[in-house]
Design a protein around this motif. Structure first.
Motif, short mmCIF file in Angstrom:
data_model
loop_
_atom_site.label_atom_id
_atom_site.label_comp_id
_atom_site.label_asym_id
_atom_site.label_seq_id
_atom_site.Cartn_x
_atom_site.Cartn_y
_atom_site.Cartn_z
N ALA A 41 0.83 -1.20 0.00
CA ALA A 41 0.00 0.00 0.00
C ALA A 41 0.87 1.25 0.00
O ALA A 41 0.60 2.21 -0.73
N PHE A 53 0.95 4.19 -2.79
CA PHE A 53 0.77 5.60 -2.45
C PHE A 53 1.93 6.47 -2.95
O PHE A 53 1.87 7.70 -2.88
N ALA A 60 -11.83 7.89 3.77
CA ALA A 60 -10.56 8.46 3.31
C ALA A 60 -10.44 8.35 1.79
O ALA A 60 -9.97 9.29 1.11
N GLY A 61 -10.85 7.22 1.23
CA GLY A 61 -10.82 7.05 -0.22
C GLY A 61 -11.73 8.04 -0.92
O GLY A 61 -11.37 8.62 -1.96
N PHE A 95 -5.68 1.83 -0.68
CA PHE A 95 -6.64 1.82 0.43
C PHE A 95 -7.22 0.41 0.63
O PHE A 95 -7.39 -0.04 1.76
N ILE A 149 -4.74 -1.79 2.43
CA ILE A 149 -4.69 -1.53 3.88
C ILE A 149 -5.84 -2.27 4.57
O ILE A 149 -5.66 -2.89 5.62
N GLY A 150 -7.03 -2.21 3.96
CA GLY A 150 -8.17 -2.93 4.53
C GLY A 150 -7.91 -4.42 4.60
O GLY A 150 -8.25 -5.08 5.59
N LEU A 159 -11.40 3.83 6.08
CA LEU A 159 -10.69 3.75 4.80
C LEU A 159 -11.61 4.15 3.64
O LEU A 159 -11.15 4.82 2.70
N TRP A 200 -12.55 -0.30 8.20
CA TRP A 200 -12.98 -0.26 6.80
C TRP A 200 -13.81 0.98 6.51
O TRP A 200 -13.71 1.55 5.42
N VAL A 236 -6.31 4.16 -4.93
CA VAL A 236 -7.52 3.47 -4.46
C VAL A 236 -7.21 2.02 -4.09
O VAL A 236 -7.66 1.52 -3.06
N TYR A 258 -10.10 11.42 -0.88
CA TYR A 258 -9.03 11.50 -1.89
C TYR A 258 -9.61 11.75 -3.28
O TYR A 258 -9.06 12.54 -4.07
#
Length: 430
Positions: A95, A99, A244-245, A207, A210-211, A241, A238, A204, A248
């Motif tokens: 991830a 990024f 946050a997505g 993210f 990370i989940g 995230l 989740w 994307v 973004y």
């Protein structure tokens, strides 16, 4: 082997095509094969061999894994808490790479050596296309490794064939577009050009990884008994995230060069916010059938059966037999795993139904975990393999008070009537 796993493998292979490491290479690879000596036949032949090289590379990976660990070993490997922690760390690492915080790639010496072998072989025989497929697979590993790793872990449910079949299906879906576009190269011009959308997709996917990383941490939590990554905690991660997505995706909308770019971001951001709202309902207690298989169980010591909660005898087969003799009941044995997604799906979507619960209430309920860390889990796995000839999970068995098997049911079903029929036949001796 369930059809759901086959579909998952194929879908994962197709999704891998959209990753930032792979998609920009599609038109380049197609152009190479379609222009090979300006003749159609060599290009098509080369593309097919190239696809076989991809399939072979992924399949060899699965064969090595299956050969090293074996059926029972694969099961325990997938559930090992430190393996799950390592997988979580790997997802977080990838991830960060997506990024743009750092670049991670296979050492250039390995890639150069493989490329040289492919070029030399291509001048002499068709072997070059196979080697080029393997080389391409290596160059794409920075984006495909998390997806492949997840698939292999999900496949490691006690059958050595599952990872092999999974990789064959995954890699075939991954390679097929290359072959098809090489046979009709004019369609390659219809593919969208690489650009800002690739970078957006890259973030994307970051993210999402990370989940997935937190999901593997929850697996380790279940086995080690930390009690940190509960169902609600994982859902909250989740939700954060997804929000946050969406943030973004929304921030650059005003600066987008075209309405199409802004519209696409708005639609994607709206989808992310809708997912966040849906997951929030799960935090509040609403069942989420689509993702329950990937969440920790609501109550590890009991399971909802209709209007009440029936207690299970955990890891105590002999105690269950004694209870069955004392109550003149049969024993329903649930061979399960802490990290078994199919087991969680059955618990959330089949066992929780009132009609199934009414049938289960007629049995002494015994739940035997086979993938934990300790001697008792190894003994229970060995007992399952010796008695029923498999270590695949889930496995459901009905036995009498003396341990005589009355019926077995292996794997996942989406048909409650099928499972109820198994319980009734076992209870009646039919």
């Amino acid at each position: 082997m369930t059809s759901g796993f086959i579909w998952l493998a194929a879908t994962t292979g197709l999704i891998s095509l959209l990753t930032p490491c792979v998609f920009p290479m599609v038109p380049v690879t197609i152009a190479y094969f379609s222009s090979e000596e300006h003749r159609r036949a060599p290009g098509v032949k080369g593309a097919i061999l190239f696809g076989l090289g991809i399939v072979s590379t992924f399949t060899v990976l699965a064969l090595v894994l299956a050969g090293v660990f074996g059926a029972a070993g694969l099961n325990r490997f997938a559930a090992n808490p430190w393996v799950n922690v390592a997988l979580a760390a790997l997802f977080f690492l990838f991830a960060a790479n997506l990024f743009g915080w750092f670049e991670f790639a296979i050492p250039w010496r390995i890639l150069t050596a493989a490329d040289n072998v492919a070029r030399k072989a291509s001048r002499a025989s068709s072997l070059g296309a196979l080697v080029m497929g393997a080389t391409f697979t290596l160059t794409a590993v920075t984006c495909t490794a998390p997806l492949v790793g997840t698939l292999l872990v999900l496949a490691a449910r006690g059958s050595w064939a599952m990872p092999v079949v999974g990789m064959i299906v995954y890699s075939t879906a991954f390679a097929l577009p290359f072959v098809m576009l090489a046979m009709a190269p004019r369609f390659a011009r219809l593919l969208p050009r690489s650009g800002e959308w690739i970078h957006t997709l890259r973030v994307v996917i970051g993210f999402l990884e990370i989940g997935a990383g937190f999901r593997f941490l929850s697996n380790a939590d279940l086995v080690l008994g930390w009690g940190l990554f509960t169902r609600q905690a994982l859902l909250l991660v989740w939700v954060a995230l997804a929000i946050a997505g969406a943030g973004y995706l929304l921030l650059p909308v005003r600066m987008s060069a075209t309405r199409m770019q802004s519209g696409g971001r708005l639609i994607a951001a709206g989808g992310a916010l809708a997912i966040a709202a849906w997951l929030t309902a799960g935090v509040r207690g609403r069942p989420l059938p689509q993702v329950e298989a990937f969440l920790p169980p609501r109550a590890p010591l009991a399971i909802a059966t209709g209007a009440r909660s029936s207690e299970w005898m955990l890891n105590d087969y002999e105690g269950a037999l004694t209870a069955a003799r004392n109550t003149n009941k049969l024993v329903f044995v649930d061979f399960t795993g802490y990290t078994c997604t199919n087991c969680r799906w059955m618990e959330a979507n089949i066992f929780s139904r009132p009609d199934v619960g009414a049938q289960l209430d007629q049995f002494v309920l015994a739940r035997l975990y086979t993938d934990g860390d300790g001697d008792i889990y190894e003994r229970q796995q060995q007992f399952q393999e010796t008695t029923f000839g498999t270590v695949a999970l889930p496995l459901y068995a009905v036995v009498d008070g003396d341990g005589k098997v009355r019926g077995t049911f292996t794997g996942l079903t989406r048909d409650p009537a099928e499972f109820i029929g198994f319980l009734r036949r076992s209870a009646s001796g039919g």
